[in-house]
Design a protein around this motif. Sequence first.
Motif, PDB file in Angstrom:
ATOM      1  N   MET A 169      31.327 -54.433 -81.081  1.00 37.86           N
ATOM      2  CA  MET A 169      30.456 -53.988 -79.993  1.00 37.86           C
ATOM      3  C   MET A 169      30.721 -54.791 -78.722  1.00 37.86           C
ATOM      4  O   MET A 169      30.814 -54.225 -77.621  1.00 37.86           O
ATOM      5  CB  MET A 169      28.992 -54.127 -80.406  1.00 37.86           C
ATOM      6  N   LEU A 170      30.884 -56.106 -78.864  1.00 42.37           N
ATOM      7  CA  LEU A 170      31.141 -56.954 -77.697  1.00 42.37           C
ATOM      8  C   LEU A 170      32.520 -56.672 -77.103  1.00 42.37           C
ATOM      9  O   LEU A 170      32.690 -56.697 -75.882  1.00 42.37           O
ATOM     10  CB  LEU A 170      31.016 -58.427 -78.092  1.00 42.37           C
ATOM     11  N   ASN A 171      33.505 -56.420 -77.953  1.00 39.61           N
ATOM     12  CA  ASN A 171      34.837 -56.074 -77.439  1.00 39.61           C
ATOM     13  C   ASN A 171      34.794 -54.755 -76.661  1.00 39.61           C
ATOM     14  O   ASN A 171      35.503 -54.598 -75.656  1.00 39.61           O
ATOM     15  CB  ASN A 171      35.831 -55.979 -78.589  1.00 39.61           C
ATOM     16  N   ALA A 172      33.977 -53.809 -77.130  1.00 39.50           N
ATOM     17  CA  ALA A 172      33.807 -52.559 -76.394  1.00 39.50           C
ATOM     18  C   ALA A 172      33.158 -52.822 -75.034  1.00 39.50           C
ATOM     19  O   ALA A 172      33.537 -52.214 -74.018  1.00 39.50           O
ATOM     20  CB  ALA A 172      32.962 -51.577 -77.204  1.00 39.50           C
ATOM     21  N   PHE A 173      32.186 -53.727 -75.005  1.00 43.53           N
ATOM     22  CA  PHE A 173      31.542 -54.097 -73.742  1.00 43.53           C
ATOM     23  C   PHE A 173      32.544 -54.727 -72.787  1.00 43.53           C
ATOM     24  O   PHE A 173      32.559 -54.419 -71.578  1.00 43.53           O
ATOM     25  CB  PHE A 173      30.389 -55.057 -74.020  1.00 43.53           C
ATOM     26  N   ILE A 174      33.404 -55.583 -73.313  1.00 42.29           N
ATOM     27  CA  ILE A 174      34.434 -56.219 -72.475  1.00 42.29           C
ATOM     28  C   ILE A 174      35.373 -55.166 -71.898  1.00 42.29           C
ATOM     29  O   ILE A 174      35.733 -55.199 -70.711  1.00 42.29           O
ATOM     30  CB  ILE A 174      35.221 -57.257 -73.300  1.00 42.29           C
ATOM     31  N   SER A 175      35.775 -54.197 -72.729  1.00 46.20           N
ATOM     32  CA  SER A 175      36.653 -53.124 -72.244  1.00 46.20           C
ATOM     33  C   SER A 175      35.974 -52.315 -71.143  1.00 46.20           C
ATOM     34  O   SER A 175      36.620 -51.934 -70.152  1.00 46.20           O
ATOM     35  CB  SER A 175      37.030 -52.204 -73.414  1.00 46.20           C
ATOM     36  N   TYR A 176      34.692 -52.058 -71.288  1.00 43.09           N
ATOM     37  CA  TYR A 176      33.951 -51.317 -70.269  1.00 43.09           C
ATOM     38  C   TYR A 176      33.896 -52.100 -68.953  1.00 43.09           C
ATOM     39  O   TYR A 176      34.099 -51.516 -67.870  1.00 43.09           O
ATOM     40  CB  TYR A 176      32.532 -51.045 -70.765  1.00 43.09           C
ATOM     41  N   ILE A 177      33.669 -53.399 -69.035  1.00 42.95           N
ATOM     42  CA  ILE A 177      33.639 -54.235 -67.827  1.00 42.95           C
ATOM     43  C   ILE A 177      34.989 -54.189 -67.120  1.00 42.95           C
ATOM     44  O   ILE A 177      35.066 -54.090 -65.883  1.00 42.95           O
ATOM     45  CB  ILE A 177      33.272 -55.690 -68.176  1.00 42.95           C
ATOM     46  N   LEU A 178      36.057 -54.238 -67.891  1.00 44.70           N
ATOM     47  CA  LEU A 178      37.394 -54.187 -67.293  1.00 44.70           C
ATOM     48  C   LEU A 178      37.660 -52.830 -66.642  1.00 44.70           C
ATOM     49  O   LEU A 178      38.375 -52.743 -65.636  1.00 44.70           O
ATOM     50  CB  LEU A 178      38.454 -54.480 -68.362  1.00 44.70           C
ATOM     51  N   ALA A 189      41.368 -61.538 -65.347  1.00 43.84           N
ATOM     52  CA  ALA A 189      40.515 -61.392 -66.531  1.00 43.84           C
ATOM     53  C   ALA A 189      41.351 -61.160 -67.793  1.00 43.84           C
ATOM     54  O   ALA A 189      41.078 -61.740 -68.847  1.00 43.84           O
ATOM     55  CB  ALA A 189      39.534 -60.234 -66.339  1.00 43.84           C
ATOM     56  N   MET A 190      42.386 -60.328 -67.685  1.00 45.04           N
ATOM     57  CA  MET A 190      43.235 -60.054 -68.834  1.00 45.04           C
ATOM     58  C   MET A 190      44.019 -61.299 -69.243  1.00 45.04           C
ATOM     59  O   MET A 190      44.186 -61.569 -70.441  1.00 45.04           O
ATOM     60  CB  MET A 190      44.209 -58.912 -68.508  1.00 45.04           C
ATOM     61  N   ARG A 191      44.490 -62.056 -68.263  1.00 43.44           N
ATOM     62  CA  ARG A 191      45.204 -63.287 -68.560  1.00 43.44           C
ATOM     63  C   ARG A 191      44.271 -64.278 -69.257  1.00 43.44           C
ATOM     64  O   ARG A 191      44.644 -64.954 -70.211  1.00 43.44           O
ATOM     65  CB  ARG A 191      45.774 -63.876 -67.277  1.00 43.44           C
ATOM     66  N   TRP A 192      43.027 -64.313 -68.804  1.00 38.51           N
ATOM     67  CA  TRP A 192      42.048 -65.207 -69.419  1.00 38.51           C
ATOM     68  C   TRP A 192      41.716 -64.746 -70.841  1.00 38.51           C
ATOM     69  O   TRP A 192      41.616 -65.558 -71.761  1.00 38.51           O
ATOM     70  CB  TRP A 192      40.784 -65.233 -68.560  1.00 38.51           C
ATOM     71  N   LEU A 193      41.564 -63.431 -71.044  1.00 35.12           N
ATOM     72  CA  LEU A 193      41.214 -62.906 -72.366  1.00 35.12           C
ATOM     73  C   LEU A 193      42.309 -63.147 -73.398  1.00 35.12           C
ATOM     74  O   LEU A 193      42.026 -63.249 -74.591  1.00 35.12           O
ATOM     75  CB  LEU A 193      40.922 -61.407 -72.274  1.00 35.12           C
TER      76      LEU A 193
END
Length: 343
Positions: A169-178, A189-193
Amino acid sequence: MKNQSINFIKEGIQKRRIRWILVTSILTVLACILACAMLLLGNTFYPVQDVIQALSGEQIQGVSFAVSTLRLPRMLAGLFAGFAFGAGGYIFQTLLRNPLANPNVIGITAGSSAAAVFCIVILHTSYAVVSIAAVVAGLVTVLIIYLLAKGSSFSIGRIILVGIGIQAMLNAFISYILLIGDEQDIPSAMRWLSGSLNGSQMEELPSLMITVLLFSPVLVLLGKRLNMLELGEQAATSLGVHTDKTRIALILASVCMIAIATATTGPIAFVAFLSGPIATRLAGAGFSNIIPAGLVGVNLVLASDLIGQFAFEVRFPVGIITGLLGAPYLIYLLIRMNRKGDL
């Protein structure tokens, strides 16, 4: 006969102690070698004498900037973050008595990552705010997992399954933010992730260093109680361990270290997952392996960063290399646990 048994037990304890000391010493020396290599190696190789002079404050053209501004923060970030991930992962795996129960798998790292990405991409906050948000999110994630997994009885399997669901669920939230974020914020953000030591700055490190130096002694002091908790609730209680207080202290200290490390370097993949099993295999059982696990984490991060920088034509973030190392082990572990009927 009784004396022989006692002597046999003492000899076994002494052998395990010698093995633990030897392995810890070797891991420490290896970590020092890798840390020195990170200061010496780069686009330009600098002699040891020049590096020492630059670190002592002398201004040497080219060397001072490269060593003090670029290489030293990168090395320190890898060192302290590696120890935080390694020790924190070992704590969770030992507490829940399952190698899958590490912060990466059960969603704790994802909670810190989601908060950090939200602050970076949406709020454009300072590093201090990102760190605070990462710690709070990590603690909240632990609380949510515990509340959702809490049933009539304590179940390790339930905690892992709930954690995996929270992570998804949190990974989906991260994808939505991106997806909704500004284009200029996405690369950083992608480099940080992916988990990276690139761009580490000295002003970002004090919170990580203080957190690790503050909570590591707490974990070490609670190491014996952690080993007693492995015996089970009733056995630990009969030995005088306040199980609930000990678990809370261990979890709080571990989550704080992991969350700050995640806010500093990003979620470096599989370091928390690999460090504990490797440390236990090397140092053996019988003594607390918190320090060896932390040192294994340090060596994994520093060695992987050097490999990512110099082993390929293109430079890769450290998280890519640790991911390549950890993914096959995860598959192997899942197959082995499935055959044993643990899944």
